[in-house]
Design an enzyme around this catalytic site. Structure first.
Site, mmCIF file in Angstrom:
data_model
loop_
_atom_site.group_PDB
_atom_site.id
_atom_site.type_symbol
_atom_site.label_atom_id
_atom_site.label_comp_id
_atom_site.label_asym_id
_atom_site.label_seq_id
_atom_site.Cartn_x
_atom_site.Cartn_y
_atom_site.Cartn_z
ATOM 1 N N HIS A 120 -4.655 -3.442 0.175
ATOM 2 C CA HIS A 120 -5.335 -3.762 1.429
ATOM 3 C C HIS A 120 -4.518 -4.795 2.187
ATOM 4 C CE1 HIS A 120 -8.498 -5.019 4.238
ATOM 5 N NE2 HIS A 120 -8.991 -3.819 4.011
ATOM 6 N N GLU A 125 -12.368 2.338 -0.360
ATOM 7 C CA GLU A 125 -12.315 3.797 -0.333
ATOM 8 C C GLU A 125 -12.461 4.411 -1.727
ATOM 9 O OE1 GLU A 125 -12.521 4.852 2.519
ATOM 10 O OE2 GLU A 125 -10.884 4.377 3.885
HETATM 11 N N1 ACO Z 1 -0.106 2.424 -3.890
HETATM 12 C C1 ACO Z 1 1.163 2.133 -4.234
HETATM 13 N N2 ACO Z 1 1.889 1.134 -3.705
HETATM 14 C C2 ACO Z 1 1.270 0.387 -2.769
HETATM 15 C C3 ACO Z 1 -0.064 0.628 -2.368
HETATM 16 C C4 ACO Z 1 -0.744 1.693 -2.967
HETATM 17 N N3 ACO Z 1 -1.998 1.994 -2.626
HETATM 18 N N4 ACO Z 1 -0.408 -0.258 -1.412
HETATM 19 C C5 ACO Z 1 0.681 -1.023 -1.223
HETATM 20 N N5 ACO Z 1 1.686 -0.640 -2.039
HETATM 21 C C6 ACO Z 1 3.008 -1.202 -2.136
HETATM 22 C C7 ACO Z 1 3.846 -0.835 -0.926
HETATM 23 O O1 ACO Z 1 4.526 0.377 -1.116
HETATM 24 C C8 ACO Z 1 4.774 -2.015 -0.813
HETATM 25 O O2 ACO Z 1 5.815 -1.844 -1.720
HETATM 26 P P1 ACO Z 1 7.364 -2.042 -1.291
HETATM 27 O O3 ACO Z 1 7.414 -3.447 -0.775
HETATM 28 O O4 ACO Z 1 8.093 -1.775 -2.544
HETATM 29 O O5 ACO Z 1 7.566 -1.028 -0.194
HETATM 30 C C9 ACO Z 1 3.927 -3.186 -1.322
HETATM 31 O O6 ACO Z 1 2.895 -2.623 -2.120
HETATM 32 C C10 ACO Z 1 3.300 -3.973 -0.218
HETATM 33 O O7 ACO Z 1 2.504 -3.114 0.565
HETATM 34 P P2 ACO Z 1 2.382 -3.195 2.126
HETATM 35 O O8 ACO Z 1 2.887 -1.929 2.736
HETATM 36 O O9 ACO Z 1 2.931 -4.466 2.650
HETATM 37 O O10 ACO Z 1 0.835 -3.250 2.304
HETATM 38 P P3 ACO Z 1 0.076 -3.091 3.673
HETATM 39 O O11 ACO Z 1 -0.686 -4.325 3.902
HETATM 40 O O12 ACO Z 1 0.931 -2.655 4.800
HETATM 41 O O13 ACO Z 1 -0.825 -1.840 3.330
HETATM 42 C C11 ACO Z 1 -2.525 -0.355 2.945
HETATM 43 C C12 ACO Z 1 -2.181 -1.828 3.198
HETATM 44 C C13 ACO Z 1 -2.058 0.494 4.131
HETATM 45 C C14 ACO Z 1 -4.040 -0.201 2.808
HETATM 46 C C15 ACO Z 1 -1.827 0.100 1.647
HETATM 47 O O14 ACO Z 1 -2.215 -0.707 0.581
HETATM 48 C C16 ACO Z 1 -2.058 1.572 1.362
HETATM 49 O O15 ACO Z 1 -1.329 2.419 1.877
HETATM 50 N N6 ACO Z 1 -3.067 1.914 0.494
HETATM 51 C C17 ACO Z 1 -3.374 3.298 0.210
HETATM 52 C C18 ACO Z 1 -4.234 3.905 1.309
HETATM 53 C C19 ACO Z 1 -5.656 3.367 1.290
HETATM 54 O O16 ACO Z 1 -6.277 3.199 0.245
HETATM 55 N N7 ACO Z 1 -6.165 3.128 2.512
HETATM 56 C C20 ACO Z 1 -7.506 2.606 2.719
HETATM 57 C C21 ACO Z 1 -7.457 1.165 3.089
HETATM 58 S S1 ACO Z 1 -9.054 0.435 3.180
HETATM 59 C C22 ACO Z 1 -9.569 0.806 4.735
HETATM 60 O O17 ACO Z 1 -8.852 1.065 5.665
HETATM 61 C C23 ACO Z 1 -11.017 0.808 4.952
#
Ligand code: ACO
Length: 368
Positions: A254, A309
């Site tokens: 998140h 989610e």
């Molecule tokens: N699975 C695997 N790796 C992840 C996940 C995940 N769910 N979330 C973050 N990471 C990793 C990223 O790949 C990144 O790695 P890297 O630096 O090696 O590239 C690192 O963790 C940091 O992540 P960010 O991209 O900085 O996190 P951000 O704050 O942009 O993303 C997000 C938040 C979009 C929700 C992300 O965690 C994600 O894509 N989750 C999966 C989709 C999801 O569950 N969405 C629902 C969100 S809740 C809502 O909107 C109500």
């Protein structure tokens, strides 16, 4: 002599950590994993509130647990639009189109009002239910104004009044989905409102923003991912392979929460207490532990925890919604927050128009 250009201000990709407004609607405390609406804890609102009471709290600031909010009528012109959509239309596209068509049938002068907020929030469940029936070859069902919004939505979807447990579970989901600070879709709704555009346009833009899998499209993908893991025992290998491919695990991570998402905790309790819970809920609970362990190992620099989610998926499945309706159901719940933010933005409006760092070529002559 001309002044040198001002030093660029710090740039934060994705506006992470940037304070872009003020709100008294909700507090998202990502470090401690806490969420309040107008100061009231989300767990208490789920345990003792209802979606109509929560929507009214967001719009007015008043807590009235008996507040009544039924689903609303669908104007004939909007029904014509819904009937014209191809069977292949995705529910989020149908909902976005329906709200846009609804806006075209209404007088929605600026600034937005609580009445406008109520009207669009109560219209959309009827529109989604009508779309779902039409694509299944069934006739839409008129709203029953004696039913509360979530019960009415399920009635219009299935033709039957839901049992209390089912209505209560979906109502809990709607409460946790109602509001969440400056998330992408809410920020979009505020940007639209800040231009003095109408509330229907704000909601249409917000639905379009929520459609993306990084925001609202995750719970149906949670079901997909869980179905690919044959058992909790084989989950670890599946999770490692997915991460090695660079895939994101849906329902985890998140932008704000570094602690366990309090909405996930509330929905896990709801899911476990459901009479008609999906048979894979137990596997989901076991898989969650595996995923959290592997994510902690792969990303020691970033706390990646379960988000709302993950447990939205079993609740929505348990109340009988088709997985492709999940993002649209999330959008229905977020109408309260989007419209409350439209009201808040309009009450102290300033056009939202940030700056951008230019990184293109220096000024130059067009080629001859
Ligand atoms: N699975 C695997 N790796 C992840 C996940 C995940 N769910 N979330 C973050 N990471 C990793 C990223 O790949 C990144 O790695 P890297 O630096 O090696 O590239 C690192 O963790 C940091 O992540 P960010 O991209 O900085 O996190 P951000 O704050 O942009 O993303 C997000 C938040 C979009 C929700 C992300 O965690 C994600 O894509 N989750 C999966 C989709 C999801 O569950 N969405 C629902 C969100 S809740 C809502 O909107 C109500």
């Amino acid at each position: 002599m001309t002044d040198p250009p001002a030093a660029p201000r710090p740039y934060s990709p994705g506006l992470e950590g940037v304070i872009a407004g003020e709100t008294s609607l909700s507090l998202v405390d990502g470090e401690r994993g806490r969420l309040t609406y107008r100061g009231y804890r989300i767990g208490d609102l789920v345990a003792r509130g209802s979606y109509p009471a929560v929507a009214n709290l967001l719009w007015t600031g008043d807590w009235d647990p008996t507040h009544h909010l039924p689903t609303g009528p669908i104007p004939a012109q909007v029904m014509t639009v819904l009937r014209a959509l191809p069977e292949t239309t995705k529910p989020m596209d149908a909902l976005r189109t329906a709200v846009s068509a609804w806006g075209a049938t209404q007088e929605l002068p600026w600034p937005p009002t609580i009445e406008q907020a109520r009207a669009v929030t109560s219209f959309s469940p009827s529109a989604l239910a009508a779309f779902a029936r039409l694509r299944a070859g069934q006739e839409p069902i008129d709203p029953d104004p004696s039913l509360e919004l979530v019960e009415g939505f399920l009635y219009q979807l299935t033709g039957q009044r839901p049992d209390i447990g089912t209505a209560r579970a979906l109502d809990a989901y709607f409460i946790v989905g109602a509001e969440h600070g400056f998330n992408a879709s809410t920020f979009t709704a505020r940007v639209v409102t800040s231009t003095r555009s109408d509330i229907a346009s704000a909601v249409v833009a917000a639905i379009g923003t929520m459609k993306g899998p990084l925001h609202g499209g995750a719970p149906s993908e949670v079901v997909d991912q869980l179905s690919q893991m044959e058992s909790a025992e084989s989950a670890e290998a599946w999770v490692r392979e997915a991460l090695d491919r660079g895939d994101r695990l849906m329902g985890f991570g998140h932008r704000v929460y570094r602690a366990y998402d309090p909405r996930a905790a509330a929905l896990r309790t709801v899911a476990e207490g459901m009479e008609h819970k999906p048979d894979w809920l137990e596997r989901a609970i076991e898989v969650e532990d595996v995923v959290l362990r592997v994510l902690a190992e792969k990303h020691p620099e970033r706390a990646l925890k379960t988000n709302v989610e993950y447990y939205a998926a079993p609740v929505l499945m348990g109340v009988g919604l088709a997985p492709d309706l999940f993002p649209a159901a999330f959008s229905l719940s977020r109408h309260a927050g989007w419209t409350a933010h439209a009201l808040e933005q309009a009450a102290d409006n300033r056009l939202i128009r940030p700056s951008v760092n230019y990184i293109g070529s220096a000024e130059r002559d067009l080629p001859a």
